[in-house]
Design a protein around this motif. Structure first.
Motif, PDB file in Angstrom:
ATOM      1  N   CYS A  55       0.833  -1.211   0.000  1.00 47.70           N
ATOM      2  CA  CYS A  55       0.000   0.000   0.000  1.00 47.70           C
ATOM      3  C   CYS A  55       0.864   1.256   0.000  1.00 47.70           C
ATOM      4  O   CYS A  55       0.598   2.212  -0.731  1.00 47.70           O
ATOM      5  CB  CYS A  55      -0.912   0.026   1.233  1.00 47.70           C
ATOM      6  SG  CYS A  55      -2.222  -1.185   1.183  1.00 47.70           S
ATOM      7  N   ILE A  56       1.899   1.249   0.839  1.00 48.17           N
ATOM      8  CA  ILE A  56       2.743   2.443   0.965  1.00 48.17           C
ATOM      9  C   ILE A  56       3.496   2.680  -0.347  1.00 48.17           C
ATOM     10  O   ILE A  56       3.567   3.801  -0.846  1.00 48.17           O
ATOM     11  CB  ILE A  56       3.722   2.292   2.165  1.00 48.17           C
ATOM     12  CG1 ILE A  56       2.926   2.115   3.470  1.00 48.17           C
ATOM     13  CG2 ILE A  56       4.653   3.495   2.271  1.00 48.17           C
ATOM     14  CD1 ILE A  56       1.912   3.179   3.767  1.00 48.17           C
ATOM     15  N   GLU A  57       3.989   1.602  -0.910  1.00 44.02           N
ATOM     16  CA  GLU A  57       4.653   1.710  -2.212  1.00 44.02           C
ATOM     17  C   GLU A  57       3.666   2.254  -3.250  1.00 44.02           C
ATOM     18  O   GLU A  57       4.007   3.121  -4.056  1.00 44.02           O
ATOM     19  CB  GLU A  57       5.140   0.330  -2.620  1.00 44.02           C
ATOM     20  CG  GLU A  57       6.159   0.378  -3.701  1.00 44.02           C
ATOM     21  CD  GLU A  57       7.149  -0.767  -3.522  1.00 44.02           C
ATOM     22  OE1 GLU A  57       7.232  -1.561  -4.436  1.00 44.02           O
ATOM     23  OE2 GLU A  57       7.771  -0.841  -2.452  1.00 44.02           O
ATOM     24  N   GLY A  58       2.446   1.756  -3.194  1.00 43.93           N
ATOM     25  CA  GLY A  58       1.413   2.166  -4.153  1.00 43.93           C
ATOM     26  C   GLY A  58       1.093   3.647  -4.069  1.00 43.93           C
ATOM     27  O   GLY A  58       0.717   4.265  -5.067  1.00 43.93           O
ATOM     28  N   LEU A  59       1.259   4.235  -2.897  1.00 44.86           N
ATOM     29  CA  LEU A  59       0.950   5.664  -2.737  1.00 44.86           C
ATOM     30  C   LEU A  59       2.050   6.545  -3.345  1.00 44.86           C
ATOM     31  O   LEU A  59       1.816   7.728  -3.592  1.00 44.86           O
ATOM     32  CB  LEU A  59       0.778   6.022  -1.253  1.00 44.86           C
ATOM     33  CG  LEU A  59      -0.581   5.722  -0.639  1.00 44.86           C
ATOM     34  CD1 LEU A  59      -0.526   5.899   0.884  1.00 44.86           C
ATOM     35  CD2 LEU A  59      -1.681   6.605  -1.220  1.00 44.86           C
ATOM     36  N   ASN A  60       3.226   5.970  -3.543  1.00 43.48           N
ATOM     37  CA  ASN A  60       4.341   6.695  -4.177  1.00 43.48           C
ATOM     38  C   ASN A  60       4.546   8.056  -3.488  1.00 43.48           C
ATOM     39  O   ASN A  60       4.440   9.117  -4.105  1.00 43.48           O
ATOM     40  CB  ASN A  60       4.010   6.894  -5.669  1.00 43.48           C
ATOM     41  CG  ASN A  60       5.206   7.301  -6.472  1.00 43.48           C
ATOM     42  OD1 ASN A  60       6.345   7.046  -6.067  1.00 43.48           O
ATOM     43  ND2 ASN A  60       4.974   7.961  -7.596  1.00 43.48           N
TER      44      ASN A  60
ATOM     45  N   ARG B 134      -2.207   9.299  -6.331  1.00 41.92           N
ATOM     46  CA  ARG B 134      -2.548   7.868  -6.330  1.00 41.92           C
ATOM     47  C   ARG B 134      -3.818   7.560  -5.532  1.00 41.92           C
ATOM     48  O   ARG B 134      -4.043   8.127  -4.461  1.00 41.92           O
ATOM     49  CB  ARG B 134      -1.394   7.074  -5.727  1.00 41.92           C
ATOM     50  CG  ARG B 134      -0.128   7.064  -6.610  1.00 41.92           C
ATOM     51  CD  ARG B 134      -0.293   6.086  -7.749  1.00 41.92           C
ATOM     52  NE  ARG B 134       0.837   6.089  -8.671  1.00 41.92           N
ATOM     53  CZ  ARG B 134       1.889   5.258  -8.594  1.00 41.92           C
ATOM     54  NH1 ARG B 134       1.974   4.392  -7.597  1.00 41.92           N
ATOM     55  NH2 ARG B 134       2.838   5.299  -9.497  1.00 41.92           N
ATOM     56  N   LEU B 135      -4.606   6.640  -6.098  1.00 43.92           N
ATOM     57  CA  LEU B 135      -5.785   6.084  -5.411  1.00 43.92           C
ATOM     58  C   LEU B 135      -5.454   4.620  -5.104  1.00 43.92           C
ATOM     59  O   LEU B 135      -5.210   3.831  -6.021  1.00 43.92           O
ATOM     60  CB  LEU B 135      -7.009   6.191  -6.331  1.00 43.92           C
ATOM     61  CG  LEU B 135      -8.289   5.479  -5.888  1.00 43.92           C
ATOM     62  CD1 LEU B 135      -8.788   6.007  -4.545  1.00 43.92           C
ATOM     63  CD2 LEU B 135      -9.394   5.654  -6.945  1.00 43.92           C
ATOM     64  N   VAL B 136      -5.427   4.285  -3.808  1.00 49.65           N
ATOM     65  CA  VAL B 136      -5.027   2.945  -3.351  1.00 49.65           C
ATOM     66  C   VAL B 136      -6.189   2.371  -2.544  1.00 49.65           C
ATOM     67  O   VAL B 136      -6.571   2.944  -1.520  1.00 49.65           O
ATOM     68  CB  VAL B 136      -3.754   3.050  -2.468  1.00 49.65           C
ATOM     69  CG1 VAL B 136      -3.394   1.716  -1.849  1.00 49.65           C
ATOM     70  CG2 VAL B 136      -2.590   3.620  -3.274  1.00 49.65           C
ATOM     71  N   VAL B 137      -6.781   1.281  -3.022  1.00 49.94           N
ATOM     72  CA  VAL B 137      -7.959   0.738  -2.327  1.00 49.94           C
ATOM     73  C   VAL B 137      -7.807  -0.767  -2.101  1.00 49.94           C
ATOM     74  O   VAL B 137      -7.503  -1.516  -3.026  1.00 49.94           O
ATOM     75  CB  VAL B 137      -9.262   1.001  -3.114  1.00 49.94           C
ATOM     76  CG1 VAL B 137     -10.478   0.591  -2.279  1.00 49.94           C
ATOM     77  CG2 VAL B 137      -9.388   2.461  -3.522  1.00 49.94           C
ATOM     78  N   MET B 138      -8.060  -1.168  -0.848  1.00 53.64           N
ATOM     79  CA  MET B 138      -8.056  -2.580  -0.509  1.00 53.64           C
ATOM     80  C   MET B 138      -9.474  -3.009  -0.167  1.00 53.64           C
ATOM     81  O   MET B 138     -10.120  -2.415   0.694  1.00 53.64           O
ATOM     82  CB  MET B 138      -7.155  -2.808   0.699  1.00 53.64           C
ATOM     83  CG  MET B 138      -6.300  -3.987   0.471  1.00 53.64           C
ATOM     84  SD  MET B 138      -4.931  -4.180   1.580  1.00 53.64           S
ATOM     85  CE  MET B 138      -4.987  -2.927   2.744  1.00 53.64           C
ATOM     86  N   SER B 139      -9.976  -4.034  -0.882  1.00 51.64           N
ATOM     87  CA  SER B 139     -11.345  -4.484  -0.629  1.00 51.64           C
ATOM     88  C   SER B 139     -11.323  -5.939  -0.174  1.00 51.64           C
ATOM     89  O   SER B 139     -10.326  -6.648  -0.350  1.00 51.64           O
ATOM     90  CB  SER B 139     -12.193  -4.307  -1.881  1.00 51.64           C
ATOM     91  OG  SER B 139     -11.643  -5.054  -2.922  1.00 51.64           O
ATOM     92  N   TYR B 140     -12.467  -6.355   0.394  1.00 59.94           N
ATOM     93  CA  TYR B 140     -12.507  -7.685   1.019  1.00 59.94           C
ATOM     94  C   TYR B 140     -13.662  -8.550   0.533  1.00 59.94           C
ATOM     95  O   TYR B 140     -13.860  -9.634   1.044  1.00 59.94           O
ATOM     96  CB  TYR B 140     -12.545  -7.545   2.557  1.00 59.94           C
ATOM     97  CG  TYR B 140     -11.276  -6.942   3.086  1.00 59.94           C
ATOM     98  CD1 TYR B 140     -10.218  -7.747   3.489  1.00 59.94           C
ATOM     99  CD2 TYR B 140     -11.102  -5.554   3.124  1.00 59.94           C
ATOM    100  CE1 TYR B 140      -9.034  -7.198   3.945  1.00 59.94           C
ATOM    101  CE2 TYR B 140      -9.922  -4.995   3.570  1.00 59.94           C
ATOM    102  CZ  TYR B 140      -8.893  -5.822   3.980  1.00 59.94           C
ATOM    103  OH  TYR B 140      -7.715  -5.270   4.419  1.00 59.94           O
ATOM    104  N   HIS B 141     -14.463  -8.062  -0.391  1.00 66.77           N
ATOM    105  CA  HIS B 141     -15.448  -8.948  -1.039  1.00 66.77           C
ATOM    106  C   HIS B 141     -15.718  -8.454  -2.449  1.00 66.77           C
ATOM    107  O   HIS B 141     -15.374  -7.321  -2.813  1.00 66.77           O
ATOM    108  CB  HIS B 141     -16.717  -9.133  -0.208  1.00 66.77           C
ATOM    109  CG  HIS B 141     -17.444  -7.885   0.119  1.00 66.77           C
ATOM    110  ND1 HIS B 141     -18.286  -7.269  -0.776  1.00 66.77           N
ATOM    111  CD2 HIS B 141     -17.449  -7.130   1.230  1.00 66.77           C
ATOM    112  CE1 HIS B 141     -18.783  -6.201  -0.215  1.00 66.77           C
ATOM    113  NE2 HIS B 141     -18.293  -6.078   0.992  1.00 66.77           N
TER     114      HIS B 141
END
Ligand SMILES: C[S@@+](CC[C@H](N)C(=O)[O-])C[C@H]1O[C@@H](n2cnc3c(N)ncnc32)[C@H](O)[C@@H]1O
Length: 297
Positions: free
Chosen positions: A11-16, A226-233
């Motif tokens: 996630c942190i890498e993804g935010l650049n 950057r848009l970083v999204v973690m989803s669970y379903h």
């Protein structure tokens, strides 16, 4: 442990992160992701949202940090209010925290007896007991099927209605008893978890909040942000994928005169990133996580 952050590095890498940039974490929780973001900032600033009153207790005392105790469906309004400009990145780690799951009185977990609450915010007037006791059978079946992918949802809904006709269903154990004969042998826990997930999504209007948030992100992000999204379903992931690909919830492609796709984002991840085997082994809650990253054009 309030919450063990999932795919922290990714996630942190993804935010650049630009050390002088402005960022938002709209699902602060225990602050795992926020702490790592703050660790990369010098003159930058981090705005963190959470609608759960408990999360506010984890807020950092740091001049580079502002906690906003609000639902992220109001993302744009509050960023405008506090920052009055665009930002360089936003992260959303959707769903509930371990703290929420592990607090019996919150009623999220099938493992404990507690009031059938499931509200992330105490300001929400509708708890799970209200839904279970007042929604008609058709609506209950729709929610169970759509949000929990519960098979034979109409039969589960019928059993809930039958049980509540005797006495209102107020606790997690009473709900479990009401649906007990619909739980296939050997898969009891899985189906119960699906039923609880469906109610939780309805109580907190999770897909509506996510749609509102995602539809505001393109306006709030600077070019290159950057848009970083973690989803669970899968329902969440489909919304995230559609917005990142096309800029709308339906995934409807719009093209210019020359046939070029009109979209606010460049995809950084074409396929979702999932946790390593080692992380899934270490943290069972990471198992269903899917991470998608896009960059504002
Ligand atoms: C999976 S946890 C985030 C954990 C966090 N990344 C960490 O490292 O501790 C999700 C958090 O988002 C919050 N949340 C979920 N939906 C929200 C919404 N619509 N608005 C604001 N907060 C929300 C929940 O209350 C919960 O604390």
């Amino acid at each position: 442990m309030y919450h063990n952050p999932v795919m922290l590095e990714e996630c942190i890498e993804g935010l650049n992160i630009n050390p002088d940039g402005v960022y938002a974490d709209v699902t602060f929780g225990g602050g795992g992701h926020s702490r790592a973001i703050l660790g990369r900032l010098v003159t930058g600033h981090l705005y963190a949202f959470d609608q759960d009153e408990d999360a506010a207790k984890n807020a950092f005392d740091d001049p580079r940090f502002t906690f906003i105790p609000q639902n992220f469906k109001y993302f744009k309004n509050f960023i405008q209010l506090y920052h009055n400009g665009k930002i360089d990145g936003v992260i959303a780690d959707l769903g509930v925290s371990s703290h929420q799951f592990d607090t019996p009185e919150k009623g999220f977990s099938t493992r404990f007896d507690g009031h059938l609450d499931m509200r992330m915010s105490q300001s929400n007037p509708t708890d799970a007991a209200t839904i279970v006791n007042t929604y008609d059978q058709t609506d209950l079946a729709r929610i169970l099927s759509l949000y929990g992918e519960v098979q034979q949802a109409h039969l589960v809904a019928a059993d809930i209605v039958m049980a509540r006709d005797n006495e209102p269903i107020e606790t997690t154990e009473e709900l479990k008893a009401a649906v007990a004969r619909r739980l296939p042998r050997g898969r009891e826990n899985k189906v119960l978890a699906q039923i609880f997930q469906a109610l939780r999504i309805e109580v907190n209007q999770e897909l509506e909040a996510l749609t509102a948030f995602l539809s505001q992100c393109a306006d709030v992000l600077n070019p290159g942000g950057r848009l970083v999204v973690m989803s669970y379903h899968s329902l969440e992931d489909r919304l995230v994928k559609n917005f990142m690909k096309t800029g709308n919830a339906e995934g409807k492609e719009e093209k210019d005169f020359f046939g070029n796709l009109l979209t606010p984002y460049k995809l950084i991840t074409r396929k979702p990133t999932v946790p390593s085997d080692e992380e899934m082994e270490r943290n069972s809650r990471a198992r269903s996580a899917k991470l998608r990253i896009a960059e504002r054009k």
